[in-house]
Design an enzyme around this catalytic site. Sequence first.
Site, PDB file in Angstrom:
ATOM      1  N   SER A 133      -3.455  -7.058  -1.439  1.00  0.00           N
ATOM      2  CA  SER A 133      -2.325  -6.155  -1.633  1.00  0.00           C
ATOM      3  C   SER A 133      -1.043  -6.943  -1.419  1.00  0.00           C
ATOM      4  CB  SER A 133      -2.442  -5.006  -0.618  1.00  0.00           C
ATOM      5  OG  SER A 133      -1.362  -4.116  -0.738  1.00  0.00           O
ATOM      6  N   LYS A 159      -3.151  -6.392  -6.222  1.00  0.00           N
ATOM      7  CA  LYS A 159      -2.547  -5.050  -6.168  1.00  0.00           C
ATOM      8  C   LYS A 159      -1.084  -5.215  -5.803  1.00  0.00           C
ATOM      9  CE  LYS A 159      -2.897  -1.530  -2.578  1.00  0.00           C
ATOM     10  NZ  LYS A 159      -3.820  -0.658  -1.829  1.00  0.00           N
ATOM     11  N   LYS A 161       2.390  -3.494  -4.701  1.00  0.00           N
ATOM     12  CA  LYS A 161       3.028  -2.297  -4.161  1.00  0.00           C
ATOM     13  C   LYS A 161       4.232  -1.985  -5.048  1.00  0.00           C
ATOM     14  CE  LYS A 161       0.674  -1.376  -0.388  1.00  0.00           C
ATOM     15  NZ  LYS A 161      -0.007  -0.075  -0.256  1.00  0.00           N
ATOM     16  N   ASP A 187       0.065   0.271  -6.398  1.00  0.00           N
ATOM     17  CA  ASP A 187      -0.030   1.306  -5.356  1.00  0.00           C
ATOM     18  C   ASP A 187       1.375   1.779  -5.013  1.00  0.00           C
ATOM     19  OD1 ASP A 187      -0.592   2.943  -3.213  1.00  0.00           O
ATOM     20  OD2 ASP A 187      -1.523   1.389  -1.971  1.00  0.00           O
ATOM     21  N   GLU A 212      -2.529   3.767  -7.936  1.00  0.00           N
ATOM     22  CA  GLU A 212      -2.975   4.382  -6.686  1.00  0.00           C
ATOM     23  C   GLU A 212      -1.874   5.264  -6.106  1.00  0.00           C
ATOM     24  OE1 GLU A 212      -4.307   1.339  -4.008  1.00  0.00           O
ATOM     25  OE2 GLU A 212      -4.368   2.647  -2.258  1.00  0.00           O
ATOM     26  N   ASP A 237      -5.578   7.728  -2.609  1.00  0.00           N
ATOM     27  CA  ASP A 237      -5.746   7.128  -1.280  1.00  0.00           C
ATOM     28  C   ASP A 237      -5.355   8.210  -0.264  1.00  0.00           C
ATOM     29  OD1 ASP A 237      -5.357   5.788   1.140  1.00  0.00           O
ATOM     30  OD2 ASP A 237      -4.110   4.186   0.350  1.00  0.00           O
ATOM     31  N   LYS A 261     -10.957   4.628   2.836  1.00  0.00           N
ATOM     32  CA  LYS A 261     -10.597   3.983   4.101  1.00  0.00           C
ATOM     33  C   LYS A 261     -11.264   4.797   5.196  1.00  0.00           C
ATOM     34  CE  LYS A 261      -5.988   2.470   2.613  1.00  0.00           C
ATOM     35  NZ  LYS A 261      -4.543   2.839   2.661  1.00  0.00           N
ATOM     36  N   GLY A 289      -7.549  -0.981   2.809  1.00  0.00           N
ATOM     37  CA  GLY A 289      -7.276  -1.735   4.032  1.00  0.00           C
ATOM     38  C   GLY A 289      -6.069  -1.191   4.746  1.00  0.00           C
TER      39      GLY A 289
HETATM   40  C1  NPQ Z   1      -2.509   1.259   1.280  1.00  0.00           C
HETATM   41  N1  NPQ Z   1      -2.613  -0.787   2.700  1.00  0.00           N
HETATM   42  O1  NPQ Z   1      -3.456   0.981   0.589  1.00  0.00           O
HETATM   43  C2  NPQ Z   1      -2.207   0.551   2.585  1.00  0.00           C
HETATM   44  C3  NPQ Z   1      -0.996   1.018   3.220  1.00  0.00           C
HETATM   45  C4  NPQ Z   1      -0.445   0.350   4.395  1.00  0.00           C
HETATM   46  C5  NPQ Z   1      -3.280  -3.044   2.344  1.00  0.00           C
HETATM   47  O2  NPQ Z   1      -1.866  -1.900   0.910  1.00  0.00           O
HETATM   48  C6  NPQ Z   1       0.899  -1.352   8.903  1.00  0.00           C
HETATM   49  C7  NPQ Z   1      -0.286  -0.701   9.070  1.00  0.00           C
HETATM   50  C8  NPQ Z   1       1.436  -1.437   7.655  1.00  0.00           C
HETATM   51  C9  NPQ Z   1      -0.939  -0.107   8.001  1.00  0.00           C
HETATM   52  C10 NPQ Z   1       1.357  -0.916   5.302  1.00  0.00           C
HETATM   53  C11 NPQ Z   1      -2.522  -1.859   1.909  1.00  0.00           C
HETATM   54  C12 NPQ Z   1       0.804  -0.851   6.568  1.00  0.00           C
HETATM   55  C13 NPQ Z   1      -0.387  -0.175   6.739  1.00  0.00           C
HETATM   56  C14 NPQ Z   1       0.708  -0.318   4.234  1.00  0.00           C
HETATM   57  C15 NPQ Z   1      -1.002   0.407   5.647  1.00  0.00           C
HETATM   58  O3  NPQ Z   1      -1.813   2.202   0.947  1.00  0.00           O
HETATM   59 MG    MG Z   2      -2.874   2.841  -0.815  1.00  0.00          MG
END
Ligand code: NPQ
Ligand code: MG
Length: 366
Positions: A133, A159, A161, A187, A212, A237, A261, A289
Site C-alpha cells: 500500500s 495499491k 491511496k 484505496d 477499495e 473494507d 482484516k 493490513g
Molecule cells: C486500509 N491500510 O487498507 C488501511 C488503512 C490504514 C495498509 O492501506 C495507522 C494504523 C495508520 C492503521 C493508515 C493500508 C493506518 C492504518 C491506514 C490503517 O485502508
Molecule cells: Mg482500505
Amino acid sequence: MKINGIELRRIAMPLTAPFRTSFGTETERDVLLVRAVTPDAEGWGECVAMSEPLYSPEYVDGAAETLRRFLIPALPTHVDADTVSRALHPFKGHRMAKAALETAVLDAQLRAGGQSMASFLGAARDRVPCGVSVGIMNSIPELLDAVEGYLAEGYQRIKLKIEPGWDLAPVRAVRERFGPDLLLQVDANAAYTLGDGPHLAKLDVYDLLLIEQPLANDDLVQHAQLARRLATPLCLDESIDSAEHAAAAITLGACSIINIKPGRVGGYLEARRIHDLARAHGVAVWCGGMLETGIGRAANVALAAMPGFTLPGDTSASRRYYTTDITAPFELRDGCLDVPTGPGIGVDPVPDILDEVTTSTEWITM
Ligand code: NPQ
Ligand code: MG
C-alpha cells in the site's frame, strides 16, 4: 484451558516514513498487545485500532479500556477461542478489542496443542503473494520513485491511496510508467460521495484490479449504486464489520471483492466465516493490513494462505513499515512471505526489542 491472567502492553513503533491516507498522516504506530497466560502456553494478540478514531470508531485507549473494564472480566476461567467469542458476543461493537483478546487465547490454545494457525484455519499454501500500500505523496515523481523501489523489492501488486485531488493523475502516471501488466489498485478510505461517481468512472480506462472503499463506511446502498456505474470492480473494507455485513453487501451488489482484516471484523473466526461465505458466492477476498508488527502480521499471513484469498494482500514485509520489528522480520522472497509453520502464530517477540518499545504494561489476574 485454564487462564491465569492477561497482560495489556502498549508499544510505540516509529514508522520508517510517514504514511498518508485520505484520513490523515501517521508517523508512529501506537500498538496495544494482548498476552494471554495459561499454565501450558502464552498467546499473543495485536489490537489494530489506531490512536484516533479516523479509520473506524475504535481507538487504542478505548480498546484498552473496553478490554480491562468489560471484555477480560467476562471471560470464563476455562477458555478456548470459541468460548471467548461467545463470552464477548453480548458486547456490541469493539471488534478490534475483541479480536485482540480472542487471538491471544487462540494462539495460546494452538501453542498448547502444537498446531499452527495456518493449519487451524485450513491454509492451502505455504507462501503468500504480497502487495504493498503506497501512501499519498507530495508529488508524482516522488510517488513514481516509491513504486519503483517497491517493485524492485519484488512486490507483486501496487495499491495507491487516493483522495479528491490525488486520484486520476497519480494512477495515470503509475500506469504509463510501469505498463499494462502491473497489478494496480486504489484505496480511497471513504473519501468520496456518490456524486463523485462520474469522476471515479474516469479511472476505468486504467484497468485497475479494484477500487477499495470509495464511499463512507455505512454507505452500503450507495456503494451498490456506484458499483453499477463503474467498470472497475468495487471492493469494500471499512463497510464490512462482520459476516452479516458481507452477506448484505454481496446480496445488494455493493461489492464484488472483499478486503478481510481480522481486527476489523472481530477476529480470525469471523474472518474465516467471511472467507467461506465469499467463496461460496464467487466473491474474491484478500487480506488487508493495519500496519501490524510481526505479531499481527504472522496471523494475517496464515489467514492469507486460505484458498479463497485469490488476490495479493497488503501483507507486506516488516521493513515496509518498521526498521526494527518486535519479532524476527518478515522478509519478501520472490514477492511472497512464507507462512509461519510453528505452533500458534509461529513467531515470538524478541524480549529486548519488545522492552525497548514498551510504553506501559498492565497485568489483569483472572
Ligand atoms: C486500509 N491500510 O487498507 C488501511 C488503512 C490504514 C495498509 O492501506 C495507522 C494504523 C495508520 C492503521 C493508515 C493500508 C493506518 C492504518 C491506514 C490503517 O485502508
Ligand atoms: Mg482500505
